[in-house]
Scaffold this motif. Structure first.
Motif, PDB file in Angstrom:
ATOM      1  N   ALA A 505       0.816  -1.221   0.000  1.00  0.00           N
ATOM      2  CA  ALA A 505       0.000   0.000   0.000  1.00  0.00           C
ATOM      3  C   ALA A 505       0.844   1.263   0.000  1.00  0.00           C
ATOM      4  O   ALA A 505       0.295   2.363  -0.151  1.00  0.00           O
ATOM      5  N   ASP A 506       2.168   1.121   0.183  1.00  0.00           N
ATOM      6  CA  ASP A 506       3.067   2.270   0.291  1.00  0.00           C
ATOM      7  C   ASP A 506       2.643   3.164   1.461  1.00  0.00           C
ATOM      8  O   ASP A 506       2.495   4.381   1.333  1.00  0.00           O
ATOM      9  N   GLY A 507       2.441   2.566   2.621  1.00  0.00           N
ATOM     10  CA  GLY A 507       1.937   3.292   3.792  1.00  0.00           C
ATOM     11  C   GLY A 507       0.430   3.325   3.770  1.00  0.00           C
ATOM     12  O   GLY A 507      -0.227   2.310   3.637  1.00  0.00           O
ATOM     13  N   GLU A 525       7.725  -3.158  16.509  1.00  0.00           N
ATOM     14  CA  GLU A 525       8.431  -4.122  15.659  1.00  0.00           C
ATOM     15  C   GLU A 525       8.470  -3.690  14.203  1.00  0.00           C
ATOM     16  O   GLU A 525       9.459  -3.922  13.506  1.00  0.00           O
ATOM     17  N   LEU A 526       7.394  -3.054  13.729  1.00  0.00           N
ATOM     18  CA  LEU A 526       7.361  -2.680  12.317  1.00  0.00           C
ATOM     19  C   LEU A 526       8.179  -1.427  12.018  1.00  0.00           C
ATOM     20  O   LEU A 526       8.563  -1.198  10.871  1.00  0.00           O
ATOM     21  N   ARG A 527       8.464  -0.633  13.031  1.00  0.00           N
ATOM     22  CA  ARG A 527       9.328   0.528  12.807  1.00  0.00           C
ATOM     23  C   ARG A 527      10.732   0.098  12.387  1.00  0.00           C
ATOM     24  O   ARG A 527      11.442   0.856  11.724  1.00  0.00           O
ATOM     25  N   GLU A 528      11.119  -1.088  12.770  1.00  0.00           N
ATOM     26  CA  GLU A 528      12.434  -1.605  12.394  1.00  0.00           C
ATOM     27  C   GLU A 528      12.422  -2.208  10.995  1.00  0.00           C
ATOM     28  O   GLU A 528      13.466  -2.436  10.405  1.00  0.00           O
ATOM     29  N   ARG A 529      11.234  -2.477  10.469  1.00  0.00           N
ATOM     30  CA  ARG A 529      11.129  -3.120   9.152  1.00  0.00           C
ATOM     31  C   ARG A 529      10.750  -2.145   8.043  1.00  0.00           C
ATOM     32  O   ARG A 529      11.053  -2.387   6.874  1.00  0.00           O
ATOM     33  N   LEU A 530      10.019  -1.081   8.393  1.00  0.00           N
ATOM     34  CA  LEU A 530       9.435  -0.207   7.382  1.00  0.00           C
ATOM     35  C   LEU A 530      10.070   1.179   7.400  1.00  0.00           C
ATOM     36  O   LEU A 530      10.538   1.648   8.435  1.00  0.00           O
ATOM     37  N   ASP A 531      10.055   1.841   6.255  1.00  0.00           N
ATOM     38  CA  ASP A 531      10.563   3.200   6.148  1.00  0.00           C
ATOM     39  C   ASP A 531       9.456   4.240   6.322  1.00  0.00           C
ATOM     40  O   ASP A 531       9.739   5.436   6.345  1.00  0.00           O
ATOM     41  N   HIS A 532       8.231   3.786   6.436  1.00  0.00           N
ATOM     42  CA  HIS A 532       7.104   4.710   6.525  1.00  0.00           C
ATOM     43  C   HIS A 532       6.956   5.268   7.941  1.00  0.00           C
ATOM     44  O   HIS A 532       7.196   4.559   8.915  1.00  0.00           O
ATOM     45  N   GLU A 551      -2.427  14.081   6.682  1.00  0.00           N
ATOM     46  CA  GLU A 551      -1.601  15.005   5.906  1.00  0.00           C
ATOM     47  C   GLU A 551      -0.392  14.344   5.260  1.00  0.00           C
ATOM     48  O   GLU A 551       0.229  14.923   4.371  1.00  0.00           O
ATOM     49  N   ASP A 552      -0.038  13.131   5.679  1.00  0.00           N
ATOM     50  CA  ASP A 552       1.142  12.437   5.147  1.00  0.00           C
ATOM     51  C   ASP A 552       0.693  11.138   4.494  1.00  0.00           C
ATOM     52  O   ASP A 552       0.336  10.172   5.159  1.00  0.00           O
ATOM     53  N   GLU A 553       0.711  11.113   3.161  1.00  0.00           N
ATOM     54  CA  GLU A 553       0.187   9.953   2.439  1.00  0.00           C
ATOM     55  C   GLU A 553       1.014   8.691   2.639  1.00  0.00           C
ATOM     56  O   GLU A 553       0.566   7.600   2.310  1.00  0.00           O
ATOM     57  N   SER A 554       2.208   8.809   3.175  1.00  0.00           N
ATOM     58  CA  SER A 554       3.026   7.608   3.378  1.00  0.00           C
ATOM     59  C   SER A 554       2.931   7.087   4.807  1.00  0.00           C
ATOM     60  O   SER A 554       3.526   6.059   5.132  1.00  0.00           O
ATOM     61  N   ALA A 555       2.173   7.779   5.661  1.00  0.00           N
ATOM     62  CA  ALA A 555       2.141   7.424   7.082  1.00  0.00           C
ATOM     63  C   ALA A 555       1.167   6.290   7.369  1.00  0.00           C
ATOM     64  O   ALA A 555       0.256   5.996   6.586  1.00  0.00           O
ATOM     65  N   CYS A 556       1.373   5.652   8.525  1.00  0.00           N
ATOM     66  CA  CYS A 556       0.474   4.634   9.047  1.00  0.00           C
ATOM     67  C   CYS A 556       0.075   5.046  10.461  1.00  0.00           C
ATOM     68  O   CYS A 556       0.857   5.666  11.182  1.00  0.00           O
ATOM     69  N   LEU A 557      -1.135   4.691  10.848  1.00  0.00           N
ATOM     70  CA  LEU A 557      -1.631   4.996  12.185  1.00  0.00           C
ATOM     71  C   LEU A 557      -2.180   3.729  12.817  1.00  0.00           C
ATOM     72  O   LEU A 557      -3.074   3.092  12.249  1.00  0.00           O
ATOM     73  N   PHE A 558      -1.638   3.353  13.971  1.00  0.00           N
ATOM     74  CA  PHE A 558      -2.085   2.167  14.700  1.00  0.00           C
ATOM     75  C   PHE A 558      -2.771   2.598  15.993  1.00  0.00           C
ATOM     76  O   PHE A 558      -2.333   3.545  16.660  1.00  0.00           O
ATOM     77  N   GLY A 559      -3.817   1.894  16.347  1.00  0.00           N
ATOM     78  CA  GLY A 559      -4.497   2.218  17.596  1.00  0.00           C
ATOM     79  C   GLY A 559      -5.560   1.206  17.925  1.00  0.00           C
ATOM     80  O   GLY A 559      -5.702   0.167  17.277  1.00  0.00           O
ATOM     81  N   THR A 560      -6.319   1.528  18.956  1.00  0.00           N
ATOM     82  CA  THR A 560      -7.331   0.599  19.437  1.00  0.00           C
ATOM     83  C   THR A 560      -8.699   1.273  19.414  1.00  0.00           C
ATOM     84  O   THR A 560      -8.975   2.087  18.542  1.00  0.00           O
ATOM     85  N   LEU A 561      -9.540   0.996  20.401  1.00  0.00           N
ATOM     86  CA  LEU A 561     -10.979   1.180  20.306  1.00  0.00           C
ATOM     87  C   LEU A 561     -11.430   2.517  19.748  1.00  0.00           C
ATOM     88  O   LEU A 561     -12.291   2.566  18.871  1.00  0.00           O
ATOM     89  N   SER A 562     -10.892   3.641  20.238  1.00  0.00           N
ATOM     90  CA  SER A 562     -11.419   4.941  19.813  1.00  0.00           C
ATOM     91  C   SER A 562     -11.166   5.215  18.335  1.00  0.00           C
ATOM     92  O   SER A 562     -11.832   6.071  17.744  1.00  0.00           O
ATOM     93  N   LEU A 563     -10.222   4.504  17.722  1.00  0.00           N
ATOM     94  CA  LEU A 563      -9.979   4.690  16.291  1.00  0.00           C
ATOM     95  C   LEU A 563     -10.950   3.879  15.433  1.00  0.00           C
ATOM     96  O   LEU A 563     -11.048   4.108  14.227  1.00  0.00           O
ATOM     97  N   PRO A 570     -10.858  10.896   4.252  1.00  0.00           N
ATOM     98  CA  PRO A 570     -11.082  10.605   2.835  1.00  0.00           C
ATOM     99  C   PRO A 570      -9.836  10.916   2.019  1.00  0.00           C
ATOM    100  O   PRO A 570      -8.961  11.671   2.459  1.00  0.00           O
ATOM    101  N   GLY A 571      -9.770  10.328   0.827  1.00  0.00           N
ATOM    102  CA  GLY A 571      -8.670  10.641  -0.067  1.00  0.00           C
ATOM    103  C   GLY A 571      -7.534   9.641  -0.013  1.00  0.00           C
ATOM    104  O   GLY A 571      -7.640   8.579   0.602  1.00  0.00           O
ATOM    105  N   PRO A 572      -6.406   9.973  -0.649  1.00  0.00           N
ATOM    106  CA  PRO A 572      -5.310   9.019  -0.852  1.00  0.00           C
ATOM    107  C   PRO A 572      -4.528   8.665   0.405  1.00  0.00           C
ATOM    108  O   PRO A 572      -3.695   7.760   0.361  1.00  0.00           O
ATOM    109  N   SER A 573      -4.743   9.341   1.526  1.00  0.00           N
ATOM    110  CA  SER A 573      -3.973   9.018   2.732  1.00  0.00           C
ATOM    111  C   SER A 573      -4.395   7.706   3.365  1.00  0.00           C
ATOM    112  O   SER A 573      -3.692   7.184   4.233  1.00  0.00           O
ATOM    113  N   LEU A 574      -5.526   7.158   2.959  1.00  0.00           N
ATOM    114  CA  LEU A 574      -6.000   5.908   3.535  1.00  0.00           C
ATOM    115  C   LEU A 574      -6.518   4.990   2.437  1.00  0.00           C
ATOM    116  O   LEU A 574      -7.534   5.266   1.802  1.00  0.00           O
TER     117      LEU A 574
END
Length: 683
Positions: A505-507, A525-532, A551-563, A570-574
């Protein structure tokens, strides 16, 4: 106002003025809402993201309010939607409709008293150490700074609304400058009664066309009989899938050493020290019993714990008796202290009574569940909550008002019946039966019986669909080749799968995890594997993290219930939503497990009625983060193979929109590469 334009005309006017275009689902919903309000019949509407459901219920609500010279209440679950309605939707809609109406529609927001700064408490906060003494010096230093900031803010704010304080303060700090409804001495005798922010809000809400509130406030208003909301005959409940949880939360009582100690300290300022000291000692005895008791649901209370709760009950009652009836005219400070003390004592006493009485019926006949929580770093808390709130909602909410309930997710397993049962509604009234004034026969007999039972609220349901073409816009990929999720965190196979999906997905990935521990493990663990850039909930405020992610199309966001709910990117960031496991409630969740057992005891399927329904609702909400506009495209990756292999998987999949489905990882990755522009050219 017989000359009012009809709802379709007003809706077309609003849509045109706001630069939109007619949507069939929106028009159908608006017509159904208007019809239900006219018939005084409850309505349940599922309206997918992008339908424009806010306009679809606000337009008929405004017309009804102006025609009947009354108020319509709109209740939401989240602050985000409440703010959207008040700050954006209603102002724009009122301006758009003004040329068609005799006057511009009016609106106001109304929250519980605890949400507004209390000037009287503000001026006594420095002397009120009820809670402060229970915390360490570092917390006290921070508390002092926050209270000082609240003093400064009090000179600037025109509303006293906590939600307008940015950045915010802790709950502990806010409690120093606010009061609950049962702690308020009343504007008549309060020295700041003429400057009360809560009273200003109530006054502003009187006589307006639309009053916006929240589910918690609505629950308090209907259960405690305070009649905080203005007179109304119609309620629009948005985010209705949250109503049961919010009503349950309001109806939950808690008992802890801290609450007992605070009540004793407040009482000690008004009565003989020895009487208050007995309550303090009772709280200490309760804490000793908590230390020896196991965490979790309590089905049978032992003599030691029952005795400790009984002593607390009796000591609190003795304090109330010692305070005695109101002496009549009092100085404001004395009246305030008396009100605060009685509120704390009554809460302790009534919760203790409720805990003890909950064990009196046989296990299968109980209506409350009791459990003990022992969170790391926190003092134990005993809680008591209702097994169900359907009866309460049926009597207090659906009794004498017309209620419209709407959300993007209301059909679970393809049916409205799961949530309808939780709300206390019976069988849906079909349109033809409604027109004939008859009860609708159940489809195929059904578990609710062949006909709507006498006395059940009349209601009908409508699914207006979604403007999204889910089968063309989204892929539901279930990683059926992975092992079932374990209890010891994410396995290497899961981490490998997540890595490969994000790279494809390129992030552009929102990772929804069943626990914060899993989200943090994946992030580390994934911060050591990925450049995103990889953002994880808890590292900043949720709002800031979502903003950075969008705002950053290459970023990833991890979280739990409230997310799982409320994230709108909307748009290319996700373009990829990852779900690590089916979000069943924890097996040791006291309330969910007790509800399952209660359903099973009465011949039902406890797992399907409670656990699977809970999971279906969250899964639908979580996966709904993918498509937020008609141009969005992407993949939902559920790593839990049980969605494809378990018997209940069909029920869960039927609760989701009709995405195109696959279990082939190569298909999912190829689709993601195409979306990211990284597709491998054909050989």
């Amino acid at each position: 106002m017989a000359d009012l334009p009809d709802v379709p005309t007003l809706l077309d006017t609003a849509v045109a003025a706001l630069g939109g275009s007619r949507r069939d689902g929106q028009s159908a919903m608006a017509a159904a809402v208007a019809d239900s309000v006219d018939r005084r019949e409850h309505l349940v509407v599922q309206a997918g993201t992008g339908t424009g459901k806010s306009l679809a219920y606000l337009v008929p609500a405004i017309r009804h309010a102006m025609e009947k010279d009354t108020s319509v209440v709109v209740s939401t679950a989240t602050i985000a939607l409440q703010n959207q309605l008040i700050e954006r939707d209603l102002p724009r809609l009122a301006e758009a409709l003004r040329p068609r109406l005799r006057r511009e529609p009016t609106f106001a927001v109304l929250k519980g008293r605890r949400n507004y700064l209390c000037r009287n408490r503000l001026h006594t906060a420095a002397d009120d150490s009820d809670e402060a003494e229970l915390f360490d010096p570092r917390q006290l230093s921070s508390l002092g700074k926050q209270v000082a900031r609240l003093h400064e803010w009090a000179e600037e704010t025109t509303t006293g609304d906590r939600d307008e304080l940015v950045p915010g303060v802790t709950d502990l700090a806010w409690r120093q400058v606010s009061v609950a409804a049962n702690e308020c001495m009343g504007a008549r005798i309060c020295p700041f009664g003429q400057e009360c922010f809560a009273e200003f809000a109530r006054e502003e809400a009187k006589g307006v066309d639309v009053v916006v509130t929240n589910h918690a406030m609505l629950s308090i208003d209907m259960t405690q009989g305070n009649h905080i909301l203005p007179e109304h005959d119609t309620i629009m409940i948005d985010e209705a899938h949250e109503l049961v949880d919010r009503a349950t939360s309001v109806a939950t009582g808690t008992l802890a050493e801290r609450t007992v100690t605070i009540a004793a300290k407040r009482a000690g300022r008004l009565i003989e020290p020895m009487v208050a000291e007995r309550l303090t000692e009772a709280g200490e005895g309760l804490a000793l019993m908590f230390a020896d008791a196991p965490e979790g649901r309590i089905d049978h209370i032992d003599e030691g714990l029952a005795g400790a709760v009984t002593v607390v009950r009796d000591a609190a009652a003795a304090c109330v008796t010692a305070i005695g009836p109101s002496p009549g005219e009092q100085e404001a400070e004395a009246a305030s202290e008396r009100r605060l003390a009685l509120a704390a004592l009554t809460e302790v006493h009534d919760t203790a009574v409720r805990v003890l009485e909950s064990f009196e019926p046989a296990l299968r006949d109980r209506t409350d569940v009791v459990w003990l929580t022992k969170a790391p770093g926190r003092r134990p808390v005993l809680s008591v909550a209702p097994l169900a709130v359907g009866g309460l909602l049926r009597e207090k909410l659906f009794g004498d008002r017309t209620v419209v309930l709407t959300s993007a997710t209301l059909t679970l397993g393809g049916s409205f019946s799961s949530l309808a049962r939780q709300w206390g509604l019976g069988r849906e009234v079909g349109l033809e039966e409604a027109e004939a004034g008859q009860a609708a026969p159940a489809e195929g007999g059904g578990e609710d019986g062949p006909h709507r039972a006498a006395g059940e609220p009349r209601w009908r349901a409508l699914d207006v669909g979604s403007p999204f073409d889910h089968a063309r816009s989204g892929i539901l990929y279930v990683a059926a080749h992975l092992p079932p999720p374990g209890r010891d965190g994410l396995s290497p196979a899961y981490l490998d799968e997540i890595t490969e999906l994000i790279e494809a997905a390129d992030g552009r990935t929102l990772g929804l995890f069943s626990s914060m521990r899993a989200a943090q493990q994946a992030a580390e663990e994934l911060r050591e594997r990925l450049d995103h850039p990889l953002l994880c909930q808890g590292e900043d405020s949720t709002g800031q993290l979502v903003r950075r992610f969008s705002e950053d199309e290459s970023a990833c966001l991890f979280g739990t219930l409230s997310l799982w709910q409320g994230v709108d990117v909307p748009g290319p960031s996700l373009s990829l939503v990852i779900v690590d496991r089916i979000p069943f409630p924890r097996p040791d969740d006291p309330l969910a497990s007790a509800r399952q057992r209660a359903v099973a005891a009465h011949g039902g399927n406890g797992f399907l009625s409670v656990a699977a329904t809970h999971a279906a609702l969250l899964l639908a909400q979580g996966t709904g983060r993918l498509l937020r506009s008609t141009d969005d495209r992407g993949v939902i990756a559920v790593l839990d193979p049980r969605l494809a292999t378990a018997r209940y998987g069909g029920f869960l999949r039927a609760s989701l929109p009709p995405y195109w489905g696959t279990t082939d990882p190569q298909v999912a990755r190829s689709a993601l590469r195409r979306l990211s522009g990284r597709a491998t050219p054909a050989a």
